[in-house]
Design an enzyme around this catalytic site. Sequence first.
Site, short mmCIF file in Angstrom:
data_model
loop_
_atom_site.label_atom_id
_atom_site.label_comp_id
_atom_site.label_asym_id
_atom_site.label_seq_id
_atom_site.Cartn_x
_atom_site.Cartn_y
_atom_site.Cartn_z
N TYR A 132 0.86 -1.18 0.00
CA TYR A 132 0.00 0.00 0.00
C TYR A 132 0.89 1.23 0.00
CZ TYR A 132 -3.95 3.04 1.33
OH TYR A 132 -4.91 4.01 1.37
N LYS A 160 -1.03 -1.28 -4.35
CA LYS A 160 -2.16 -0.34 -4.31
C LYS A 160 -1.55 1.05 -4.47
CE LYS A 160 -5.92 1.47 -1.47
NZ LYS A 160 -6.55 1.47 -0.11
#
Length: 298
Positions: A132, A160
Amino acid sequence: MWRGVLPAVTTKFDREDGLDHSEMERCFGLQIDAGCDGLVVCGSLGEGPMLTLEEKLAVLATARAAAAGKPVLMTVAAASTAESAAIARAAAKAGADGLMVVPSLVYHTDPAETLATLRAVAQAGDLPVMIYSNRLAYRVDVTVGIMEELAQDERFVAVKESSDDIRRTTEIINRFGDRYAVLTGVDNLAFEALAVGAVGWVAGLVCAFPAETVAIHRLMQAGRWGEALSVYRWFRPLLDLDVSSYLVQNIKLVEALAIGSNERVRLPRLPLAGERRGTVEAIVARALETRPTLPALS
């Protein structure tokens, strides 16, 4: 597992601030029924930092039951690497299909520390990991250079991408080809990211409008960009609500208005009030009044 629409689902609370599993099961089921490709639990939108480990695992269990065999990812985001590793181990034992890992919540790690933390969490969980990368919210930039170091470990499979710089998606693909699955994590950059090669969308407003989110992704994958753009333009005022310090309150209020859920949040958050609440209510009312008929999807 690393393509398509993956809702970052909200965590539902009852009136006593406990977990409302029946409402989570209903809401998670709406995502799966609309064609979403999995679920991501206990992230920022899921108020993960406000949950105990026991509660995180309970949410994971409810999501797995609702997911109809589709993958469920646990978000790992904690102040210390030791706590992150403990979450990863527990999630793996409880049957998570993968992890979405934030390098650090409180201390802003430098590149060497970021690498060490991500490697420690991956080793602890021994599950596929989606990195992330969100330098705005968490002030830690997982750069392309860091991703190159991590590429040596096959457990790191996806990114992500939430840097808020649409150029980063192209930079990752140019550097690595398909080594990493790139998923956009910024709702109001989703069309742009999918247009330049992102294969998935870790979405927020999908919690209230799953059919529209799935339609945009599927239309983009089919090369039906004009139809996707028409839905996206309608969706944009709602998608902007995801890019805010109040994203949890915003999206839970949208859920309450659009799918009849509740907007309970865990302290220190409070539900929206006053002008801020009125703004969101007006955006939702306009969206519901002008909601498009979606194109047929194969």
